[in-house]
Design an enzyme around this catalytic site. Structure first.
Site, PDB file in Angstrom:
ATOM      1  N   HIS A  25       0.846  -1.275   0.208  1.00 42.18           N
ATOM      2  CA  HIS A  25      -0.079   0.174  -0.011  1.00 42.18           C
ATOM      3  C   HIS A  25       0.917   1.029   0.134  1.00 42.18           C
ATOM      4  O   HIS A  25       1.664   1.221   0.909  1.00 42.18           O
ATOM      5  CB  HIS A  25      -0.997   0.038   1.234  1.00 42.18           C
ATOM      6  CG  HIS A  25      -1.845  -0.997   1.155  1.00 42.18           C
ATOM      7  ND1 HIS A  25      -3.430  -0.890   0.916  1.00 42.18           N
ATOM      8  CD2 HIS A  25      -1.769  -2.471   1.495  1.00 42.18           C
ATOM      9  CE1 HIS A  25      -3.728  -1.924   0.916  1.00 42.18           C
ATOM     10  NE2 HIS A  25      -3.201  -3.228   1.352  1.00 42.18           N
ATOM     11  N   GLY A 185      -9.754  -2.326   3.374  1.00 43.76           N
ATOM     12  CA  GLY A 185     -10.679  -1.779   4.361  1.00 43.76           C
ATOM     13  C   GLY A 185     -10.860  -3.053   5.506  1.00 43.76           C
ATOM     14  O   GLY A 185     -10.558  -4.249   5.046  1.00 43.76           O
ATOM     15  N   GLU A 215      -8.190 -12.672   5.274  1.00 40.31           N
ATOM     16  CA  GLU A 215      -7.215 -12.217   6.326  1.00 40.31           C
ATOM     17  C   GLU A 215      -7.890 -11.997   7.589  1.00 40.31           C
ATOM     18  O   GLU A 215      -7.475 -12.897   8.400  1.00 40.31           O
ATOM     19  CB  GLU A 215      -6.936 -10.730   5.727  1.00 40.31           C
ATOM     20  CG  GLU A 215      -5.777  -9.995   6.621  1.00 40.31           C
ATOM     21  CD  GLU A 215      -5.748  -8.256   6.425  1.00 40.31           C
ATOM     22  OE1 GLU A 215      -6.557  -7.750   5.370  1.00 40.31           O
ATOM     23  OE2 GLU A 215      -4.661  -7.964   6.814  1.00 40.31           O
TER      24      GLU A 215
HETATM   25  O1  LIG Z   1      -3.986  -5.565   5.376  1.00 34.26           O
HETATM   26  C1  LIG Z   1      -4.812  -4.727   4.943  1.00 34.26           C
HETATM   27  N1  LIG Z   1      -6.241  -5.218   4.881  1.00 34.26           N
HETATM   28  C2  LIG Z   1      -7.208  -4.261   4.646  1.00 34.26           C
HETATM   29  N2  LIG Z   1      -7.023  -3.098   4.241  1.00 34.26           N
HETATM   30  C3  LIG Z   1      -5.748  -2.592   4.362  1.00 34.26           C
HETATM   31  C4  LIG Z   1      -4.534  -3.432   4.706  1.00 34.26           C
HETATM   32  N3  LIG Z   1      -3.588  -2.522   4.518  1.00 34.26           N
HETATM   33  C5  LIG Z   1      -4.092  -1.179   4.346  1.00 34.26           C
HETATM   34  N4  LIG Z   1      -5.324  -1.363   4.110  1.00 34.26           N
HETATM   35  C6  LIG Z   1      -6.195  -0.131   3.847  1.00 34.26           C
HETATM   36  O2  LIG Z   1      -6.049   0.028   2.463  1.00 34.26           O
HETATM   37  C7  LIG Z   1      -5.929   1.565   2.345  1.00 34.26           C
HETATM   38  C8  LIG Z   1      -5.706   1.932   0.788  1.00 34.26           C
HETATM   39  O3  LIG Z   1      -4.276   1.568   0.742  1.00 34.26           O
HETATM   40  C9  LIG Z   1      -5.207   1.892   3.454  1.00 34.26           C
HETATM   41  O4  LIG Z   1      -5.781   3.360   3.782  1.00 34.26           O
HETATM   42  C10 LIG Z   1      -5.869   1.178   4.470  1.00 34.26           C
HETATM   43  O5  LIG Z   1      -7.039   1.584   5.384  1.00 34.26           O
HETATM   44 ZN   LIG Z   2      -3.144  -4.949   2.141  1.00 34.64          ZN
END
Ligand SMILES: O=c1[nH]cnc2c1ncn2[C@@H]1O[C@H](CO)[C@@H](O)[C@H]1O
Ligand SMILES: [Zn+2]
Length: 384
Positions: A25, A185, A215
């Site tokens: 990300h 999210g 996840e």
């Molecule tokens: O591991 C994850 N699982 C779910 N959502 C995530 C994870 N890591 C980051 N984000 C979400 O993705 C958005 C956009 O990059 C981030 O702002 C975060 O809210």
């Molecule tokens: Zn992610």
């Protein structure tokens, strides 16, 4: 003379090994010092620490919460400082540079354009400036003798209702640096089927998408992502192990869903450190990647959020090498898996595998063999 089987590579070899990254990300990979600079420049006063090292530690500890929801709260601060063209450009350029420095040769970087509109930018402007930043980072990497290609994935937030709009945005930019789409999210309570119209649109456009699934939530989420939404890849997908049983005698049984995922070669974007932080997995040694690799699932290794996890591709490989005794062959296998699963055209993937990844590993392996031979002949008694 006996040559030992290829054993675990050193940290330095891992850093030099060519790596491919599918799940990272943009707003989870800023340098701590950049967060501090950007907060100062924009007047954002809510950072929990203003000294870069301490801020880095704060992110790692706050993300170490054992819950995905709390882990995600830390993104408030990174998104807050990514609201202007200059900030987005800098973050994207540094992202490409940092990955190249770590030996990543191909990366798909995701972010949610809808989270970067508070400074008055339009969705189109956000995408354009992030792409420019990636091009600049690629150029700077080239100047310092490194090679990286970065593609963007546009993410829609699963609790929001803009996924169709973001999917259309991704489709409009598919020939200018955007290689696919994603949803992210909090998983529990926000099934991917809420966004079916976006996925159906992308399928009609012959475009590509991955879905964060499996996840924080288990098999139903993976099943929906694949069988209702038609995802090309699974973001994490680690809970697929809930559909695999290993008997005391070692006999493995795959349920219907796990068998489908393996048979169809569905890529799993596994993110070991992130899983440990959100409590999805207890430790590296317990991470299902060990089993999934043994069973030849299409497993890939990823960073998810380098800032929140204090990690890099090399560190993920190092931790797995320590936990599972992986050799350069294993690391090559993960890398080729990732490259095969990338969203760029087939001929370009093949070129990366044949011209960059395989020669890179071949060189490391021959160095290793040479060093073994040299050590062995040095320690051999002098010939009489
Ligand atoms: O591991 C994850 N699982 C779910 N959502 C995530 C994870 N890591 C980051 N984000 C979400 O993705 C958005 C956009 O990059 C981030 O702002 C975060 O809210
Ligand atoms: Zn992610």
């Amino acid at each position: 003379m006996e040559i030992k089987p290829l054993n675990s590579p050193t940290a330095e070899q891992i850093r030099r090994a060519p790596k491919a990254l599918l799940h990272d990300h943009l707003d989870g990979g800023l340098r701590p010092g950049t967060v501090v600079d950007l907060a100062r420049a924009s007047g954002y006063g809510d950072l929990p620490e203003t000294e870069p090292d301490r801020l880095g530690t704060w992110f790692r500890e706050a993300a170490d919460s054992g819950s995905l929801e709390r882990y995600l709260e830390t993104f408030t601060h990174t998104c807050a400082v990514m609201q202007t063209p200059d900030a987005l450009f800098r973050v994207a350029a540094e992202c490409a540079e940092d990955l190249a420095e770590d030996g990543v040769v191909y990366a798909e970087i995701r972010y949610a354009p809808e989270q970067h509109l508070e400074g008055g930018l339009t969705l189109e402007e956000v995408v354009a400036v992030v792409n420019e930043g990636f091009r600049e980072g690629e150029r700077l990497a080239r100047e310092s003798g490194r090679r990286i290609r970065v593609g963007a994935l546009l993410t829609a937030m699963r609790h929001a209702a803009r996924s169709l709009e973001i999917a259309e945005l991704a489709n409009r930019h598919r020939d200018s640096g955007v290689v696919g789409f994603d949803i992210a999210g909090a998983e529990a309570g926000y099934p991917p089927t809420r966004h079916l119209d976006a996925f159906e649109y992308l399928k009609r456009e012959n475009n590509h998408f991955t879905i964060h699934a499996g996840e924080a939530f288990g098999l139903p989420s993976i099943w929906q992502a694949l069988q209702w939404c038609g995802a090309d890849r699974l973001g994490h997908g680690v809970r697929i192990v809930d559909d695999i049983s290993v008997a005391a005698g070692g006999e493995v049984r795959l349920g219907r869903l796990a068998a489908y995922v393996r048979d169809k070669r569905v890529p799993l974007e596994l993110c070991p450190t992130s899983n440990i932080q959100t409590g999805a997995v207890g430790s590296y040694a317990d991470h299902p990647i060990g089993l999934l690799r043994r069973l030849h699932f299409r497993a890939t290794v990823n960073t998810d959020n380098r800032l929140m996890s204090g990690t890099s591709m090399s560190r993920e490989f190092e931790r797995l090498t320590e936990a599972f005794g992986y050799s350069l062959d294993d690391l090559q296998w993960f890398t080729v898996n990732a490259m095969k699963s990338a969203f760029i055209p087939f001929d370009e993937r093949l070129a990366m595998i044949n011209d960059v990844i395989k020669p890179g590993y071949a060189e490391l392996k021959s160095e290793w063999l040479f060093s073994q031979t040299a050590t062995t002949s040095r320690s051999a008694p002098p010939e009489s």
